[in-house]
Design a protein around this motif. Structure first.
Motif, PDB file in Angstrom:
ATOM      1  N   ASP A 166      31.564  19.027  25.383  1.00 45.78           N
ATOM      2  CA  ASP A 166      32.137  18.413  24.259  1.00 45.78           C
ATOM      3  C   ASP A 166      33.617  18.891  23.891  1.00 45.78           C
ATOM      4  O   ASP A 166      34.443  18.384  23.379  1.00 45.78           O
ATOM      5  N   LEU A 167      33.715  20.370  24.043  1.00 47.95           N
ATOM      6  CA  LEU A 167      34.750  21.015  23.481  1.00 47.95           C
ATOM      7  C   LEU A 167      35.925  20.670  24.533  1.00 47.95           C
ATOM      8  O   LEU A 167      37.165  20.830  24.121  1.00 47.95           O
ATOM      9  N   ASN A 168      35.700  20.104  25.726  1.00 53.25           N
ATOM     10  CA  ASN A 168      36.752  19.717  26.808  1.00 53.25           C
ATOM     11  C   ASN A 168      37.204  18.480  26.340  1.00 53.25           C
ATOM     12  O   ASN A 168      38.138  18.032  26.929  1.00 53.25           O
ATOM     13  N   GLU A 169      36.312  17.530  25.717  1.00 52.12           N
ATOM     14  CA  GLU A 169      36.757  16.226  25.684  1.00 52.12           C
ATOM     15  C   GLU A 169      37.194  15.744  24.339  1.00 52.12           C
ATOM     16  O   GLU A 169      37.609  14.852  24.128  1.00 52.12           O
ATOM     17  N   ARG A 170      36.661  16.357  23.271  1.00 58.39           N
ATOM     18  CA  ARG A 170      36.930  16.111  21.951  1.00 58.39           C
ATOM     19  C   ARG A 170      37.642  17.340  21.142  1.00 58.39           C
ATOM     20  O   ARG A 170      37.865  18.351  21.711  1.00 58.39           O
ATOM     21  N   THR A 171      37.963  17.196  19.988  1.00 61.71           N
ATOM     22  CA  THR A 171      38.501  18.150  19.002  1.00 61.71           C
ATOM     23  C   THR A 171      37.391  19.291  18.728  1.00 61.71           C
ATOM     24  O   THR A 171      36.090  18.885  18.875  1.00 61.71           O
ATOM     25  N   THR A 172      37.750  20.226  19.005  1.00 63.34           N
ATOM     26  CA  THR A 172      36.945  21.547  18.373  1.00 63.34           C
ATOM     27  C   THR A 172      36.095  21.556  17.364  1.00 63.34           C
ATOM     28  O   THR A 172      36.676  21.335  16.258  1.00 63.34           O
ATOM     29  N   PRO A 173      34.768  21.455  17.489  1.00 64.89           N
ATOM     30  CA  PRO A 173      34.031  21.675  16.092  1.00 64.89           C
ATOM     31  C   PRO A 173      34.305  22.557  15.235  1.00 64.89           C
ATOM     32  O   PRO A 173      34.916  23.677  15.620  1.00 64.89           O
ATOM     33  N   ASP A 174      34.145  22.377  13.777  1.00 62.65           N
ATOM     34  CA  ASP A 174      34.227  23.431  12.881  1.00 62.65           C
ATOM     35  C   ASP A 174      33.414  24.654  13.107  1.00 62.65           C
ATOM     36  O   ASP A 174      32.509  24.613  13.799  1.00 62.65           O
ATOM     37  N   ALA A 175      33.773  26.153  12.520  1.00 61.22           N
ATOM     38  CA  ALA A 175      33.133  27.057  12.591  1.00 61.22           C
ATOM     39  C   ALA A 175      31.622  27.011  12.138  1.00 61.22           C
ATOM     40  O   ALA A 175      30.643  27.396  12.812  1.00 61.22           O
ATOM     41  N   GLY A 176      31.480  26.172  11.076  1.00 57.78           N
ATOM     42  CA  GLY A 176      30.152  25.912  10.582  1.00 57.78           C
ATOM     43  C   GLY A 176      29.250  25.412  11.533  1.00 57.78           C
ATOM     44  O   GLY A 176      27.838  25.619  11.627  1.00 57.78           O
ATOM     45  N   SER A 177      29.738  24.065  12.140  1.00 59.32           N
ATOM     46  CA  SER A 177      28.817  23.376  13.043  1.00 59.32           C
ATOM     47  C   SER A 177      28.461  24.479  14.289  1.00 59.32           C
ATOM     48  O   SER A 177      27.482  24.245  15.028  1.00 59.32           O
ATOM     49  N   LEU A 178      29.370  25.104  14.874  1.00 60.08           N
ATOM     50  CA  LEU A 178      29.185  25.967  15.945  1.00 60.08           C
ATOM     51  C   LEU A 178      28.271  27.187  15.686  1.00 60.08           C
ATOM     52  O   LEU A 178      27.379  27.498  16.187  1.00 60.08           O
ATOM     53  N   SER A 179      28.211  27.694  14.408  1.00 60.02           N
ATOM     54  CA  SER A 179      27.352  28.678  13.752  1.00 60.02           C
ATOM     55  C   SER A 179      25.874  28.185  13.881  1.00 60.02           C
ATOM     56  O   SER A 179      25.057  28.685  14.198  1.00 60.02           O
ATOM     57  N   GLN A 180      25.791  26.730  13.428  1.00 57.23           N
ATOM     58  CA  GLN A 180      24.643  26.155  13.491  1.00 57.23           C
ATOM     59  C   GLN A 180      24.092  26.017  14.698  1.00 57.23           C
ATOM     60  O   GLN A 180      22.645  26.273  14.968  1.00 57.23           O
TER      61      GLN A 180
END
Length: 491
Positions: free
Chosen positions: A4-18
């Motif tokens: 998804d990181l290559n296709e959409r905007t980068t998730p926020d830090a909170g989402s990645l941490s979860q």
């Protein structure tokens, strides 16, 4: 997520941490380390990426990589005490106790308002057998954080680790005074009591986890320990939760009962049919009692009475049978007979359905007067609750009474006109005869079903009034006896 990181905007830090935390929670440490590395790459100023990444590397035994991450975190996040705490944990895993203590003392000095450093320092000192130092640190914890349970729990655990059991009991009592609902104040105190050889006190403390002061006082009586180990009761369940629990337990019991039989739910129909067939053969055919409509008369009395008798029989020993659950959770002893009552009532719906079908085959079709069955059935339900709860309440105190239940129910059956007409009762005895509420109720069933009339409201009302008042008395008695039952059922 990486795709998804290559296709959409980068998730926020909170989402990645979860996303990374979910892998850590599953103890998939390789995956967790990889995900935390991605967090660090995208958000290098996000502290959990470094600290939690170090934990994942530590779990993978990559100690050098873990220390490198913590070294960077110390420089980048000097105000984060968790960096030093996790570094101390790394030293503990590497069996470098002196370095761990050094880090923990740095946490205590640099972050005096953070309890975690003090508490962990106490634990490590105690593990090393340096109890005097641990006690001093723990005293500081209790002074700085008097409203936090961890310091008081450590205070008692220090005595437990040194096998000073009497002192540990006193300290657990101090904890209960401050944190009445904290499980350790009861369960760990019970361990201390067992090590002192006081099994009675240990059992009492475990039960007190659920039943509170009244249980302790009723068990220990005037013993001074009742004051020394006084506890406060946890919050009670709400009425709606209690009703839901009764319903759920009864439903699961019915399902379990059905699954134990090859014919499953069919037995709920076969069993009452066989029971009714026996009485019909004996009284209707062999003894030639009644007449052409005797089978209708018999079934209209036998079906309701069978409901009453089975419920009382099952509920009579329900509190004793529920002793295991009673010692695990705080619950009213009224729960156990109520489950049996709901359970048998559920099965009875099918039996009533068969009875109504049978009556229609005999030409007794439903009319408006059948609505009168509703108050009759409700009145019997309340009466059944009263008798079942009363018997169940008494039996734990006098268990021999359980042997009299079958005989008593048989006597009530013969005195309720199940298989004979009440016209044969002499006039001078009729008033006494109908003092039996089941005789009155069976008479009302027959008035509605056979005579096709409305029930006699005055007769029904007296049974309802007496049952209702008795139920109120029983509820008060159950409330008063609730703390005593856990001890009684074990005797």
């Amino acid at each position: 997520m990486q795709a998804d990181l290559n296709e959409r905007t980068t998730p926020d830090a909170g989402s990645l941490s979860q996303w990374a935390v979910s892998a850590a929670n599953d103890r998939a440490w390789d995956e967790a380390a990889s995900r935390w590395a991605l967090v660090r790459k995208l958000y290098p100023q996000h502290a959990p990426g470094w600290v939690q990444g170090a934990i994942a590397e530590r779990e993978l035994k990559n100690y050098a990589q873990s220390e490198a991450l913590l070294e960077h975190a110390k420089q980048a996040f000097p105000g984060n005490p968790n960096v030093l705490l996790q570094w101390a944990e790394l030293h503990i895993v590497e069996q470098q106790a002196d370095l761990a203590l050094e880090k923990l003392r740095t946490v205590v000095d640099a972050f005096p308002d953070d309890m975690a450093g003090y508490a962990r320092l106490t634990d490590v000192l105690a593990t090393l057998g340096r109890f005097d130092e641990a006690a001093k640190v723990n005293q500081r914890v209790r002074e700085l954080f008097p409203d936090r349970p961890r310091g008081w729990q450590q205070y008692a655990e220090l005595a437990m680790q040194q096998e000073r059991w009497a002192e540990a009991l006193t300290r657990w009592s101090m904890m209960r005074e401050r944190f009445a609902n904290h499980a350790a104040g009861y369960m760990r105190a019970a361990v201390a009591a067992e090590n002192l050889g006081d099994r009675r006190l240990a059992k009492t403390l475990r039960l007190a986890r659920e039943y509170g002061n009244a249980w302790l006082e009723s068990t220990l009586g005037g013993d001074s320990r009742a004051t020394a180990h006084r506890v406060n009761p946890p919050q009670r369940r709400g009425m709606l939760q209690f009703i839901e629990l009764v319903w759920t337990k009864a439903r699961l019991n019915l399902k379990s009962e059905a699954n134990q039989n090859y014919l499953r739910y069919l037995w709920w129909i076969i069993d009452p049919l066989l029971y009714m067939a026996v009485f019909y053969v004996v009284f209707g055919l062999l003894l030639n009692r009644g007449g052409d409509n005797f089978v209708v008369y018999l079934l209209s009395g036998l079906v309701p009475f069978q409901w009453f008798a089975k419920t009382v029989q099952l509920a009579s020993g329900s509190i004793i049978a529920g002793s295991g659950l009673m010692h695990q959770v705080r619950i009213s002893p009224m729960f156990f007979p109520l489950v049996m009552i709901v359970q048998t009532a559920g099965k009875q719906l099918l039996v009533f359905g068969m009875l109504f079908l049978f009556l229609m085959l005999y030409g007794l079709y439903p009319g408006w007067h059948w609505v009168g069955l509703v108050p009759v059935i409700v009145t019997q339900l309340i009466l059944t609750v009263v008798v079942s709860a009363a018997v169940a309440m008494i039996i734990p105190f006098a268990r021999d009474i359980a042997n009299l239940i079958p005989t008593g129910l048989q006597f009530v059956m013969f005195m309720s006109a199940v298989f004979y007409n009440t016209d044969i009762v002499p006039d001078r005895w009729r008033t006494v005869f109908f003092l039996n509420p089941m005789a009155t109720l069976l008479e009302q069933y027959r008035v509605v079903l056979l005579d096709q009339q409305w029930p006699v409201w005055s007769s029904l009302g007296w049974v309802m009034l007496g049952s209702g008042l008795t139920l109120l008395v029983l509820l008060a008695a159950y409330r008063r006896l609730a703390p005593i039952y856990p001890r009684v059922v074990l005797e």
